[in-house]
Design an enzyme around this catalytic site. Structure first.
Site, PDB file in Angstrom:
ATOM      1  N   ASN A   1      12.126 -12.262  22.015  1.00  0.00           N
ATOM      2  CA  ASN A   1      12.267 -11.505  20.574  1.00  0.00           C
ATOM      3  C   ASN A   1      11.405 -12.131  19.651  1.00  0.00           C
ATOM      4  OD1 ASN A   1      13.179 -10.673  18.238  1.00  0.00           O
ATOM      5  ND2 ASN A   1      15.164 -11.736  18.285  1.00  0.00           N
TER       6      ASN A   1
ATOM      7  N   HIS B   1      14.998  -2.484  17.199  1.00  0.00           N
ATOM      8  CA  HIS B   1      14.722  -3.804  17.328  1.00  0.00           C
ATOM      9  C   HIS B   1      15.345  -4.447  18.630  1.00  0.00           C
ATOM     10  CE1 HIS B   1      14.871  -8.149  16.584  1.00  0.00           C
ATOM     11  NE2 HIS B   1      16.050  -8.079  16.422  1.00  0.00           N
TER      12      HIS B   1
ATOM     13  N   CYS C   1      15.136 -10.557  11.363  1.00  0.00           N
ATOM     14  CA  CYS C   1      14.012  -9.718  12.008  1.00  0.00           C
ATOM     15  C   CYS C   1      13.647  -8.657  11.640  1.00  0.00           C
ATOM     16  CB  CYS C   1      14.624  -9.506  13.501  1.00  0.00           C
ATOM     17  SG  CYS C   1      15.275 -11.303  14.585  1.00  0.00           S
TER      18      CYS C   1
ATOM     19  N   GLU D   1      10.396 -15.254   9.513  1.00  0.00           N
ATOM     20  CA  GLU D   1      11.286 -16.312   9.122  1.00  0.00           C
ATOM     21  C   GLU D   1      10.813 -17.643   9.388  1.00  0.00           C
ATOM     22  OE1 GLU D   1      14.449 -17.124  11.609  1.00  0.00           O
ATOM     23  OE2 GLU D   1      12.812 -17.721  12.812  1.00  0.00           O
TER      24      GLU D   1
ATOM     25  N   ARG E   1      29.197 -13.557  19.742  1.00  0.00           N
ATOM     26  CA  ARG E   1      29.589 -12.157  19.945  1.00  0.00           C
ATOM     27  C   ARG E   1      29.334 -11.258  18.511  1.00  0.00           C
ATOM     28  NH1 ARG E   1      30.875 -11.202  25.058  1.00  0.00           N
ATOM     29  NH2 ARG E   1      30.972 -12.611  26.474  1.00  0.00           N
TER      30      ARG E   1
ATOM     31  N   LYS F   1      19.170  -5.852  26.444  1.00  0.00           N
ATOM     32  CA  LYS F   1      20.392  -5.102  26.661  1.00  0.00           C
ATOM     33  C   LYS F   1      20.597  -4.293  25.386  1.00  0.00           C
ATOM     34  CE  LYS F   1      25.217  -6.347  26.933  1.00  0.00           C
ATOM     35  NZ  LYS F   1      26.190  -7.350  27.086  1.00  0.00           N
TER      36      LYS F   1
ATOM     37  N   ASP G   1      23.210 -20.259  34.216  1.00  0.00           N
ATOM     38  CA  ASP G   1      23.113 -19.547  35.409  1.00  0.00           C
ATOM     39  C   ASP G   1      22.157 -18.465  35.063  1.00  0.00           C
ATOM     40  OD1 ASP G   1      23.256 -17.180  37.185  1.00  0.00           O
ATOM     41  OD2 ASP G   1      25.439 -17.006  36.939  1.00  0.00           O
TER      42      ASP G   1
END
Lengths: 132, 348
Positions: free
Chosen positions: B266, B234, B112, B80, B199, B239, B28
């Site tokens: 990113n 970062h 990162c 990386e 998560r 979000k 989606d």
């Protein structure tokens, strides 16, 4: 290209290092042992600015070994600000819009690699000079 | 007095939209763009990698610093996606910039955060007088597993900073670090793609460490969120940094200049350093900047900078970040993108 040859050509490939004749001032790229203008044998090192304009080019559609995956691509002769003419690949361009006289600038890019486990060879390529 | 004397970035011209990736995997797109504040990402050309992006960014930093490359005593490349498992990126970059042979180089890796690791070391080497100038680069051409959440964000870009003591554009006021062993993201030797904890990468990882670093440096410096003119966190997506900034009491006016992820993706080691570069593109003299990186594994580096009058003098000696981000673009279809990123395997 074998590893020692690539290593020997690092100054010209990585930094566009040229030779400026100490007698007549002619710039040779790649560097020469004898000045083609005055036969002098003493030079100073100088790096080309990387800026130039496209004199002529061709589109490669049937590539040599190692370049098959990037066809079609352009190879051209670029007249540098310093007056020397340099042949190189032109990348990051829209082939349909490429034309002689275009302003180009050199960028440091991957040229080739010796398979997936061998040396990665870096060199200069040219891209449109759009100020970025 | 020590700080940044030159900065530069490099962004590939190619882009792919989130919708284009979602179309292939039946995802989606609207939920992704709205949920993650992520619309498109940069894609490196087949002849671009961490090394070439590093050289491009560093040349722009040198143009702004206006110094002889031979004055640089150290080159640190954080990434990386170093092109070799064994052979330093730093020597190739140093050779291409004309810095060799009297230079110390090291390749750094910390997810990162590798870019700010180099900045931290470079700033402190110059501060302690070991050398006059040092170059730190954060660069990546990161990859996400096809169809995985990271494929929508993993992008390419580089930022380079030259640290010195003369003609400083942003003076370093203080630093602080916050590290723990947190397994939120990793890539094993010979693995093509990284794995992550889903998560788990949010609250116990990103938020905990960014919060930790911010609170620590605020306490150390005696400053408050409202004291800063600009903020850069970062940016794994659009979000996390916004949500975390608001929870810590910062406002959109402070972070909007450095927030690049919605249209850049990113850039991993390049992420927060590129946000800092974009902020320096807009800042005026005598303004305070808070930079906080985050690297999985996990940790955050915090820096407080104050801009100087020299920032305005050399800013236009190299292209600005937003110009690289918004001009001369070419959008790819997923098939072209897959080819560019080596996701289509051919017989050896």
């Amino acid at each position: 290209m074998n590893v020692p040859r690539h290593w020997r050509e690092t100054p010209e490939r990585y930094r566009m290092e040229a030779a400026k004749c100490r007698k007549c001032g002619k710039i040779s790229f790649p560097a020469r042992l004898i000045c083609p203008a005055c036969s002098n044998k003493v030079f100073d090192k100088t790096n080309l600015s990387g800026k130039g304009k496209l004199l002529t080019y061709t589109i490669i559609r049937t590539a040599p070994e190692g370049f098959e995956d990037i066809v079609p691509y352009a190879v051209g002769i670029v007249e540098m600000e310093e007056g020397v003419r340099v042949m190189g690949q032109i990348t990051d361009c829209d082939l349909a819009n490429l034309k002689t006289g275009d302003k180009l600038i050199s960028k440091f890019r991957r040229m080739n690699e010796e398979g997936k486990t061998g040396l990665i060879m870096y060199s200069y390529k040219f891209v449109p000079d759009v100020g970025i | 007095m020590v700080g940044i004397i030159g900065y530069g970035t490099q962004i590939p011209r190619y882009r792919i939209k989130v919708e284009e990736i979602a179309k292939v995997w039946g995802a989606d797109a609207e939920a992704l763009t709205q949920g993650l504040n992520l619309y498109e990402k940069s894609v490196p050309a087949p002849d671009e990698d961490c090394t070439t992006l590093s050289v491009g960014a560093a040349k722009n930093a040198l143009a702004r610093a206006g110094i002889d490359p031979a004055l640089i005593g150290a080159v640190y490349v954080g990434s990386e996606s170093h092109p070799y498992a064994v052979k330093p990126t730093g020597t190739i970059v140093s050779e291409a910039l004309g810095i060799c042979p009297y230079v110390h180089t090291a390749d750094l890796e910390f997810s990162c955060k590798a870019g700010t690791e180099g900045m931290f070391i470079a700033l402190h080497l110059v501060k302690t007088g070991v050398m006059k100038c040092a170059l730190a680069i954060g660069a990546d051409t990161s990859k996400g597993t096809p169809g995985d959440a990271l494929e929508y964000s993993a992008s390419a870009g580089a930022a380079a900073f030259i640290m010195g003591t003369e003609n400083i554009v942003a003076e370093l006021l203080d630093t602080h670090c916050y590290m723990t062993d947190t397994p939120d993201f990793w890539r094993r030797e010979n693995a093509r793609y990284p794995e992550h904890g889903g998560r788990f990468a949010g609250k116990p990882a990103y938020q905990k460490h960014v919060f930790g670093a911010v609170e620590a440096i605020l306490e150390k410096t005696g400053m408050k969120p409202k004291d800063f003119d600009y903020l850069i966190f970062h940016q794994p997506n659009g979000k996390f940094p916004v949500q975390t900034a608001k929870q810590l009491g910062f406002t959109e006016a402070q972070y909007r200049y450095g927030l690049l992820t919605p249209t850049l993706g990113n850039t991993y080691s390049g992420s927060s350093p590129m946000g800092l570069a974009a902020t320096l593109d807009e800042a005026g003299p005598d303004q305070l900047i808070l930079l906080v990186s985050y690297g999985s594994g996990a940790g955050s580096d915090a820096f407080v900078f104050r801009t100087t009058k020299h920032l305005l003098k050399n800013r236009d000696m190299a292209p600005r970040v937003r110009k690289q981000l918004n001009e001369h673009l070419k959008y790819l279809e997923y098939g072209e993108y897959a080819k560019f990123r080596g996701k289509i395997l051919k017989p050896e």
